[in-house]
Design an enzyme around this catalytic site. Structure first.
Site, PDB file in Angstrom:
ATOM      1  N   CYS A 271      33.566  35.697  30.500  1.00 38.65           N
ATOM      2  CA  CYS A 271      32.826  35.219  31.661  1.00 38.65           C
ATOM      3  C   CYS A 271      33.436  33.583  32.048  1.00 38.65           C
ATOM      4  CB  CYS A 271      31.460  35.316  31.526  1.00 38.65           C
ATOM      5  SG  CYS A 271      30.646  36.743  31.077  1.00 38.65           S
TER       6      CYS A 271
HETATM    7  N1  LIG Z   1      30.629  40.274  28.164  1.00 42.65           N
HETATM    8  C1  LIG Z   1      29.845  39.371  28.541  1.00 42.65           C
HETATM    9  O1  LIG Z   1      29.091  38.878  27.789  1.00 42.65           O
HETATM   10  C2  LIG Z   1      29.313  39.738  29.979  1.00 42.65           C
HETATM   11  C3  LIG Z   1      28.129  39.359  30.100  1.00 42.65           C
HETATM   12  C4  LIG Z   1      27.780  39.549  31.678  1.00 42.65           C
HETATM   13  C5  LIG Z   1      28.573  40.010  32.632  1.00 42.65           C
HETATM   14  N2  LIG Z   1      29.891  40.565  32.077  1.00 42.65           N
HETATM   15  C6  LIG Z   1      30.647  41.150  33.175  1.00 42.65           C
HETATM   16  O2  LIG Z   1      30.466  42.673  33.056  1.00 42.65           O
HETATM   17  C7  LIG Z   1      31.546  43.497  33.275  1.00 42.65           C
HETATM   18  C8  LIG Z   1      32.003  44.291  32.248  1.00 42.65           C
HETATM   19  O3  LIG Z   1      32.481  43.341  30.811  1.00 42.65           O
HETATM   20  P1  LIG Z   1      32.228  43.796  29.287  1.00 42.65           P
HETATM   21  O4  LIG Z   1      32.229  42.472  28.518  1.00 42.65           O
HETATM   22  O5  LIG Z   1      31.187  44.938  29.024  1.00 42.65           O
HETATM   23  O6  LIG Z   1      33.897  44.507  29.198  1.00 42.65           O
HETATM   24  P2  LIG Z   1      34.140  45.525  28.328  1.00 42.65           P
HETATM   25  O7  LIG Z   1      35.714  45.446  28.244  1.00 42.65           O
HETATM   26  O8  LIG Z   1      33.446  45.272  26.829  1.00 42.65           O
HETATM   27  O9  LIG Z   1      33.748  46.721  28.579  1.00 42.65           O
HETATM   28  C9  LIG Z   1      34.170  47.603  29.880  1.00 42.65           C
HETATM   29  C10 LIG Z   1      34.437  48.920  29.327  1.00 42.65           C
HETATM   30  O10 LIG Z   1      34.589  49.694  30.558  1.00 42.65           O
HETATM   31  C11 LIG Z   1      35.588  50.782  30.353  1.00 42.65           C
HETATM   32  N3  LIG Z   1      36.300  51.143  31.530  1.00 42.65           N
HETATM   33  C12 LIG Z   1      37.100  50.628  32.073  1.00 42.65           C
HETATM   34  N4  LIG Z   1      37.414  51.138  33.079  1.00 42.65           N
HETATM   35  C13 LIG Z   1      36.572  52.412  33.454  1.00 42.65           C
HETATM   36  C14 LIG Z   1      36.126  53.369  34.184  1.00 42.65           C
HETATM   37  N5  LIG Z   1      37.157  53.469  35.481  1.00 42.65           N
HETATM   38  N6  LIG Z   1      35.566  54.006  34.020  1.00 42.65           N
HETATM   39  C15 LIG Z   1      34.817  54.102  32.961  1.00 42.65           C
HETATM   40  N7  LIG Z   1      34.776  53.061  32.011  1.00 42.65           N
HETATM   41  C16 LIG Z   1      35.705  52.139  32.246  1.00 42.65           C
HETATM   42  C17 LIG Z   1      36.423  50.314  29.243  1.00 42.65           C
HETATM   43  O11 LIG Z   1      36.971  51.232  28.560  1.00 42.65           O
HETATM   44  C18 LIG Z   1      35.346  49.453  28.470  1.00 42.65           C
HETATM   45  O12 LIG Z   1      34.677  49.988  27.376  1.00 42.65           O
HETATM   46  C19 LIG Z   1      32.640  42.226  33.434  1.00 42.65           C
HETATM   47  O13 LIG Z   1      32.744  42.273  34.979  1.00 42.65           O
HETATM   48  C20 LIG Z   1      32.030  41.041  33.007  1.00 42.65           C
HETATM   49  O14 LIG Z   1      32.401  39.634  33.806  1.00 42.65           O
HETATM   50  C21 LIG Z   1      30.353  40.448  30.808  1.00 42.65           C
END
Ligand SMILES: NC(=O)c1ccc[n+]([C@@H]2O[C@H](COP(=O)([O-])OP(=O)(O)OC[C@H]3O[C@@H](n4cnc5c(N)ncnc54)[C@H](O)[C@@H]3O)[C@@H](O)[C@H]2O)c1
Length: 434
Positions: A271
């Protein structure tokens, strides 16, 4: 109001969570624990299999919680996105990274919108949770979804609701962290609000998706700017022979108008290092330069270089060169007590030290191996002999399980980037910001 409204109230609504990562898996489990049937979707077969077997790969979701919702038939994971037809609400939690040149990389949001559009049903609610710039829901997602032939706000509902989770935070979870929702129209906002009220104590509606999108990015910019400010102060304190840690402690005694931020080896995670660039990039469309964002990024991204420079100086004053020095980096996760190494400054520090021909090893109880440009590295055992054999031990991540007294007692030289050796005695300790 659509019939999904009654389904949420009668708890018969089915929720699809797309992207079972740090955000999606905890959200899917939270809905299941609230008694809703959840379909979790991911493109990674391995993740889907692990979820269905009750094996968690996200520290915030215990296997006991996962097994319990599986046993109650409330959660199922699949890679088959055509099953999105079966659910009433779709929460999209796919990654929003940056390109190499630090531009927004929206390909995951775009490709998932195309998939959702293919299977979109009348009456469904679609919510984007991925962090992104203001305008993504309306300008990017909406037109793709309408390729289905269905009309937003009339045939289906669309909203943005940023995920606020803080991985590893035991105090604030999905339940007690206020959730912001902004719909494309009044009905979309109302439905999203009602849906999230099932898992979050406080849901705050805002006027439109753009406000919700900007709120999330602004929160992360706020952190980035304040961390940069205190990192700059750390530099100044080093020059002035003062301790930034003591200054922060003293400043924190003020009960109003101040909140503490701490310096460190740089910022990491999915983030804070990335999201501000989403806004900076979008702002250019309006002939606007977000100077605070750029300046903060410059200062924060310089921190790993500064850490390496300090190590080089410390070795130099001891008659050693960085070339060939044995250096142990403690902690490669980007923050304490988690296993996430994304954008971790430790990785940059290791890379920079290796480029200067230092002999680098690392220990992290949460991260058994890492990949750096020079190849794969395994975490070494943190024994007394290992600590004693190093020319310098760098505290990069302050995992709670580390016995800093033992580290200081055994190591010849400790460079502490987190201020965790304060209170310990030893002329072998040098801290960032002092
Ligand atoms: N990690 C954090 O602390 C956090 C906190 C708040 C917001 N976010 C935001 O949330 C979003 C996700 O982040 P995250 O940390 O969970 O990412 P992540 O990489 O941990 O998880 C994303 C998942 O999405 C899957 N994926 C990708 N494309 C896909 C598709 N087309 N269909 C189905 N699955 C798909 C991936 O395989 C993966 O398992 C980002 O925008 C991030 O900025 C993250």
């Amino acid at each position: 109001m659509a019939c999904i409204d009654e389904k949420i109230r009668s708890r018969s609504v089915e929720v699809g969570v797309v992207g079972l990562g740090y955000v999606g898996l905890p959200l899917a489990v939270a809905f299941s624990e609230a008694g809703f049937r959840v379909l979790g979707l991911d493109v990674q077969q391995k993740r889907v299999d692990l979820v269905n077997q009750g094996k968690s790969y996200i520290a915030d979701v215990s296997e006991a919680r996962l097994s319990s919702v599986l046993a109650n038939n409330l959660l199922e994971a699949t890679t088959d996105q055509s099953r999105l037809r079966e659910v009433d609400a779709i929460c999209v939690c796919v990654p929003t990274p940056l390109t190499k040149t630090k531009d927004p990389e929206l390909s995951y949001v775009i490709s998932e919108s195309e998939v959702v559009s293919r299977y979109l049903q009348k009456g469904q609610l679609v919510v984007l949770e991925s962090t992104t710039y203001p305008g993504t829901t309306r300008e990017v997602m909406l037109p793709i979804l309408e390729r289905s032939g269905l009309k937003t706000g009339q045939d289906f509902y669309l909203a943005f609701s940023p995920e606020m989770i803080d991985p590893g935070n035991k105090k604030y979870t999905i339940k007690n962290t206020p959730k912001i929702v902004g719909g494309i129209n009044h009905e979309s906002t109302k439905l999203a609000q009602l849906l999230y009220q099932q898992v979050a104590d406080i849901v705050i509606p805002v006027s439109c998706p753009e406000v919700a999108e900007l709120t999330k990015v602004f929160q992360n910019v706020f952190r980035s700017v304040n961390i940069a400010l205190v990192n700059e102060l750390a530099h100044l304190c080093e020059k002035m022979g003062l301790s930034v840690w003591e200054v922060i402690d003293a400043a924190s005694t003020k009960p109003f108008g101040y909140m503490p931020f701490y310096p460190g080896p740089g910022i990491g995670g999915h983030c804070i290092p990335l999201d501000p660039y989403y806004l900076a990039n979008k702002a250019r469309e309006f002939d606007f330069h977000t100077r605070f964002i750029e300046l903060a990024a410059e200062i924060n991204e310089h921190m790993p270089y500064h850490v390496v420079f300090r190590i080089l100086e410390l070795l130099n004053t001891r008659g050693k060169s960085l070339n060939g020095a044995k250096i142990l980096v403690l902690g490669v996760a980007y923050k304490k007590d988690i296993e996430d190494t994304r954008e971790s400054p430790s990785l940059k520090i290791i890379q920079l030290l290796r480029e200067k021909a230092a002999e680098v090893s690392y220990n992290d109880p949460y991260v058994p191996h890492i990949h750096v440009p020079a190849g794969r590295m395994e975490s070494v055992e943190l024994s007394g002999e290992c600590l004693a054999s190093m020319d310098c031990v760098v505290i990069a991540t302050d995992h709670s399980c580390y016995d800093m007294g033992e580290v200081v007692a055994r190591a010849k030289l400790v460079f502490d980037t987190r201020g965790v050796t304060r209170g310990l005695k030893g002329n072998n300790i040098v801290r960032l910001g002092e």
